[in-house]
Design a protein around this motif. Structure first.
Motif, mmCIF file in Angstrom:
data_model
loop_
_atom_site.group_PDB
_atom_site.id
_atom_site.type_symbol
_atom_site.label_atom_id
_atom_site.label_comp_id
_atom_site.label_asym_id
_atom_site.label_seq_id
_atom_site.Cartn_x
_atom_site.Cartn_y
_atom_site.Cartn_z
ATOM 1 N N SER A 430 -27.748 23.892 -19.174
ATOM 2 C CA SER A 430 -26.434 24.147 -17.917
ATOM 3 C C SER A 430 -26.148 22.844 -17.507
ATOM 4 O O SER A 430 -26.792 21.388 -16.440
ATOM 5 N N HIS A 431 -25.042 22.119 -17.111
ATOM 6 C CA HIS A 431 -24.885 20.659 -16.525
ATOM 7 C C HIS A 431 -23.882 20.397 -15.137
ATOM 8 O O HIS A 431 -22.720 21.543 -15.387
ATOM 9 N N GLU A 432 -23.633 20.039 -14.298
ATOM 10 C CA GLU A 432 -23.125 20.428 -13.193
ATOM 11 C C GLU A 432 -22.907 18.651 -12.567
ATOM 12 O O GLU A 432 -24.039 17.793 -12.280
ATOM 13 N N LEU A 450 -17.212 20.126 -10.776
ATOM 14 C CA LEU A 450 -17.720 20.551 -12.826
ATOM 15 C C LEU A 450 -18.887 21.022 -13.138
ATOM 16 O O LEU A 450 -20.002 20.174 -12.889
ATOM 17 N N TYR A 451 -18.773 22.288 -13.750
ATOM 18 C CA TYR A 451 -19.614 23.361 -14.420
ATOM 19 C C TYR A 451 -19.736 23.429 -15.587
ATOM 20 O O TYR A 451 -18.616 24.373 -15.756
ATOM 21 N N TYR A 452 -20.698 23.395 -16.212
ATOM 22 C CA TYR A 452 -20.830 24.110 -17.656
ATOM 23 C C TYR A 452 -21.829 24.322 -18.029
ATOM 24 O O TYR A 452 -22.901 24.154 -17.950
ATOM 25 N N HIS A 454 -23.905 27.327 -21.120
ATOM 26 C CA HIS A 454 -24.006 28.073 -22.522
ATOM 27 C C HIS A 454 -25.745 28.277 -22.651
ATOM 28 O O HIS A 454 -26.438 28.176 -21.606
ATOM 29 N N ASP A 481 -20.359 30.889 -23.579
ATOM 30 C CA ASP A 481 -20.161 29.338 -22.923
ATOM 31 C C ASP A 481 -19.105 29.430 -22.234
ATOM 32 O O ASP A 481 -18.497 30.208 -21.653
ATOM 33 N N PHE A 483 -17.615 27.413 -19.003
ATOM 34 C CA PHE A 483 -16.771 25.962 -17.715
ATOM 35 C C PHE A 483 -16.391 26.443 -16.725
ATOM 36 O O PHE A 483 -15.111 27.677 -16.451
ATOM 37 N N THR A 506 -12.752 29.325 -13.310
ATOM 38 C CA THR A 506 -13.954 29.533 -14.466
ATOM 39 C C THR A 506 -13.146 30.170 -15.836
ATOM 40 O O THR A 506 -12.095 30.902 -16.054
ATOM 41 N N GLU A 508 -14.542 31.627 -19.494
ATOM 42 C CA GLU A 508 -15.339 32.287 -19.957
ATOM 43 C C GLU A 508 -15.723 32.584 -21.560
ATOM 44 O O GLU A 508 -14.656 33.613 -21.421
ATOM 45 N N ASP A 553 -11.057 34.500 -18.418
ATOM 46 C CA ASP A 553 -11.002 33.689 -17.111
ATOM 47 C C ASP A 553 -10.587 33.249 -15.865
ATOM 48 O O ASP A 553 -10.318 35.305 -15.327
#
Length: 852
Positions: A430-432, A450-452, A454, A481, A483, A506, A508, A553
């Protein structure tokens, strides 16, 4: 005769005494300020217009809390267990907040309560029962947190914040002994690596304790060793003579680097290994169900020697049954006798009149799988940068690698009737990225993000039903995945009046491939035509061929107003939305044809029938609340009331052999809660909570509600039957709120601490807490044997601290009145039984702590 006036005065006298005590409390110590990050910035918990239960490390230490699931005892309208039915694990967090959560550990189900550790979301309920190792605080955020925290926080969020190292050398350590050979060791060392620049911390814990349930020999058949490791495929082959014990080790290291006054970086690494007994399991009742596999099992084991039809012929040398000639299964004296000498082995829940249910709930005749093994790695990185214009940039990255194996012999007998095990592997990244600041003369606090995310992994089910008549080998592969983009705004219209607005988008994408099969091929052996099986070249396979995909979404909103009457009292009203994505049923007990309509065609090829997919669920919550500190900030009182519209509710239903998943319908939840902390004197403090929930289903879904689903679809019809049985509970004597799994109508807690100083400068602290839950249902059909009656728990502790405050010793007792009740379980008609796990009995402990 006393006058009415005199009687009234006497009745009010105690209140007058309490009032005078409250009025004089202003001369004593004030409440400790608790800082939280519920809105992605540091704030006093009393200034946040969200219902939050916040506990500091000291509060958790006083109550002897060591894992996340225990925190729910002291948070109103929050309920959690450390295990779920047949998971074989004590590491699964079945968490519910305000009636919304998840009580199944399957990979295809998302949690309803999001758990975060240092800002990183934990996607699986397995491994989410986090050890409270050197934790600074826990924040329990109630109601949908869809804007700031995102997907799968539809019930709320649990935010665990670990301690940061400081600029001076410090150490902490503790050793705990207690009931059943308990030995826990915890410690932490922190300090500067480069003074004023780089700081480090290493914390560790080791927990071990014998289980509270024992395996005892079954007297019915001498030498019956049917539960052996060489019969059927399984995730592992470990057994043990006790159940419900613990054996785990944790280590966490943290580096904090102040690169310059504007830039700080953190790196956190954690490792956990668990190799312990499965949760305790007790048989509650047997069912004489003519349609169950146990009736067929009885028929097969009673056949005369030499007359075993294909239907009764299980693989691996027929070791699934006590047949003639099977070594180690029956007494040699009976080796040539027809099986009628055994009578009905299972139908009556006994062998030759000896029942499989011992007199003691902490004893079992189970001799099969008994293990809970987990290994996980966590890596978390933070970058915080203060820009020249006053804005703030923050990055949070996380990685988790989890491997779990759990197995439990749930039938409680020395036979293979229902012996389950599971193997789960999961990786997540995860990345935020957050940008925050203040504008309009600091009246507007804002954050953009922003958020990703996986996730990928697999779950394999190993489930042999009676004697191996059906042997489920369920391979499932997942790939997700997601976002998101979000913003959250707090605007102060005046010094007293403010507005809150948040929105999150969101998107997905999920992929899933199921390969569930019956290795015994009972379908073909029963004469089922090959045409009904999805793979003509493999008639053992149940699940349709191909990779399935679904996209979700959603846009979630939060809006609110807040008004501060004084600096110490704030009222708020809010509207918040939550979203939890859907998926596919993975557990099948029948083959499903691929020629039926699809939920979504993938690459123009085959896909799962529509009945196998379930949709996302959503919640809209309206809330009003009050946060206040009174009596010169010695009394903190927070209250809230809420109403939730909960749609497309995802539930686990029993369909034939298997627990399957469906959208059960829509519901409404009303509730209220209150919690307080009171520093009565420098020596005496109290805290408590009270929660009430009224949850009802407004309508029940049925397959015929969907015109695109044919009524003759096998799975859909069976699912409709399960839903109809569920709907029939509407007419039962139970109240509607009892239908909700893990949701008591009332819950309450009360805790008190009295600090007594000694002439030497040492202190003795007396602590007591009481926890109450009203009746709870542990399955969706409200099986009477699985109902938990009203429970009252009492915990006590006394702590001596030396004059230098560098060591202390605590003697305590948990559940000192030995309250026992079912915390989880399953009604499994195909195996002819109802089973469950009882809570832990009364326990004592002794803890020595040192610190500098």
């Amino acid at each position: 005769m006393r006058s009415k006036k005199s009687s009234l005065v006497n009745r009010l006298a105690p209140l007058a005494v309490i009032g005078s005590l409250l009025a004089s409390s202003s001369a004593w110590a004030a409440l400790e300020e608790v800082v939280v990050t519920a809105q992605k910035r540091e704030e006093n918990v009393q200034d946040v217009p969200i219902a939050i239960t916040a506990m500091t490390g000291a509060m958790m230490e006083a109550r002897g809390l060591t894992e996340v699931s225990q925190v729910s005892d002291f948070a109103p309208n929050v309920y959690s267990d450390p295990t779920t039915p047949f998971s074989g694990s004590n590491n699964v967090l079945a968490a519910y907040i305000r009636g919304i959560g998840q009580s199944d550990f399957a990979f295809n189900l998302e949690p309803g309560v999001g758990v975060y550790v240092d800002g990183v979301y934990l996607a699986r309920t397995i491994g989410a029962n986090v050890d409270l190792l050197d934790v600074e605080r826990i924040e329990v955020l109630k109601g949908p947190q869809g804007t700031l925290f995102g997907r799968n926080t539809i019930g709320g969020a649990i935010n665990v914040v670990t301690r940061d190292p400081g600029n001076e050398f410090r150490y902490r350590g503790e050793v705990t002994t207690g009931s059943r050979e308990r030995l826990d060791v915890r410690g932490a060392v922190e300090g500067p690596i480069i003074e004023d620049t780089l700081y480090g911390l290493v914390a560790f814990s080791s927990k071990s304790q014998d289980g509270y349930q024992k395996t005892i020999p079954f007297p019915g058949i001498s030498g019956n060793n049917d539960d052996r490791s060489d019969q059927f495929l399984s995730a592992d082959t470990a057994t043990d003579s006790r159940w419900g014990g613990s054996n785990s080790q944790n280590i966490r290291a943290k580096l904090v680097w102040d690169v310059n006054p504007d830039l700080t970086m953190k790196l956190i690494g954690a490792y956990n290994t668990t190799d312990e007994q499965a949760p305790a399991n007790t048989i509650l009742a047997y069912q004489d169900n003519a349609d169950s596999l146990t009736h067929l099992y009885d028929l097969c084991v009673n056949l005369p020697a030499g007359s075993i039809p294909p239907l009764c012929d299980a693989p691996r040398g027929n070791l699934g049954f006590p047949h003639v000639g099977d070594p180690g299964v029956q007494q040699p004296a009976l080796s040539a006798a027809p099986r009628t000498s055994y009578g009905n082995l299972w139908r009556n829940g006994d062998i030759n009149g000896t029942p499989f249910i011992p007199d003691d709930i902490d004893e079992t005749y189970a001799t099969g799988w008994n293990f809970n093994k987990m290994e996980l790695y966590d890596l978390i990185g933070h970058v915080d940068y203060d820009m020249a214009n006053g804005w703030h940039v923050k990055y949070i990255g996380g990685y988790r690698n989890l491997h779990h194996k759990g197995g439990v012999d749930v039938d409680g007998s020395p036979l293979v009737i229902l012996e389950v095990s599971f193997d789960t592997k999961q990786e997540q990244w995860s990345h935020e990225l957050q940008l925050s600041g203040q504008s309009f003369d600091d009246r507007l606090n804002w954050v953009l993000g922003l958020y990703y995310f996986h996730e990928e992994g697999d779950l394999t089910d190993y489930v042999p039903f009676p004697g191996g008549l059906i042997q489920i080998y369920g391979q499932n592969f997942f790939d997700t995945d997601a976002f998101a983009a979000f913003t959250h705004l707090n605007y102060a219209l005046t010094d007293r009046f403010g507005l809150t607005l948040g929105v999150r988008y969101t998107d997905e994408d999920k992929k899933f491939e199921g390969k569930q099969a019956d290795l015994n091929n009972i379908g073909p052996k029963s004469g089922a035509p090959a045409a009904i099986f999805p793979d003509p070249n493999n008639l053992s396979r149940f699940y349709p061929l191909g990779v399935n995909s679904k996209g979700f979404d959603d846009i979630t909103f939060r809006a609110g107003i807040e008004y501060s009457f004084t600096d110490d009292a704030m009222a708020y009203a809010s509207f918040a939305q939550g979203f939890k994505s859907g998926g596919w049923t993975t557990r099948l007990s029948n083959p499903i044809q691929t020629t039926l309509p699809c939920a979504q065609v993938t690459d123009g090829s085959t896909c799962a029938p529509k009945g196998l997919a379930f949709d996302e669920e959503t919640a809209d919550t309206y809330e009003i609340g009050l946060k206040s500190q009174l009596l010169d900030r010695t009394l903190q009182l927070n209250m809230a009331a809420f109403y939730t519209e909960y749609d497309n509710i995802q539930v686990t239903l029993q369909e034939g052999l298997s627990p399957v998943f469906a959208n059960a319908g829509n519901g409404e939840i009303w509730g209220a809660e209150a919690e307080f902390q009171w520093v009565a004197t420098d020596a005496l403090t109290f805290s408590g909570s009270l929660g009430w929930i009224d949850a009802e289903y407004s309508d029940i879904a049925r397959c015929e509600d969907d015109p695109g689903t044919p009524v003759d679809e096998t799975f859909c019809v069976l699912k409709a039957d399960a839903l109809a049985r569920f709907a029939d509970r509407q007419d039962a004597e139970l109240s509607p709120s009892d239908m909700w799994v893990n949701v008591p109508e009332w819950n309450a807690s009360l805790a008190g601490d009295y600090l007594h100083p000694l002439a030497s400068g040492a202190t003795i602290n007396f602590h007591a807490d009481w926890v109450f839950n009203s009746k709870i249902a542990n399955d969706i059909n409200n099986t009477p044997e699985l109902m938990q009656d009203d429970t009252h728990f009492l915990n006590l502790a006394v702590t001596y601290t030396n004059p230098s405050d560098n060591w202390s010793i605590t003697a305590g007792g948990k559940n000192v009145t030995d309250e026992r009740h079912i915390v989880t379980g399953q009604n499994q008609p195909a195996a002819g039984l109802i089973y469950g796990t009882y809570n832990r009995p009364a326990e004592w402990y002794l803890t020595l702590r040192i610190r500098n």
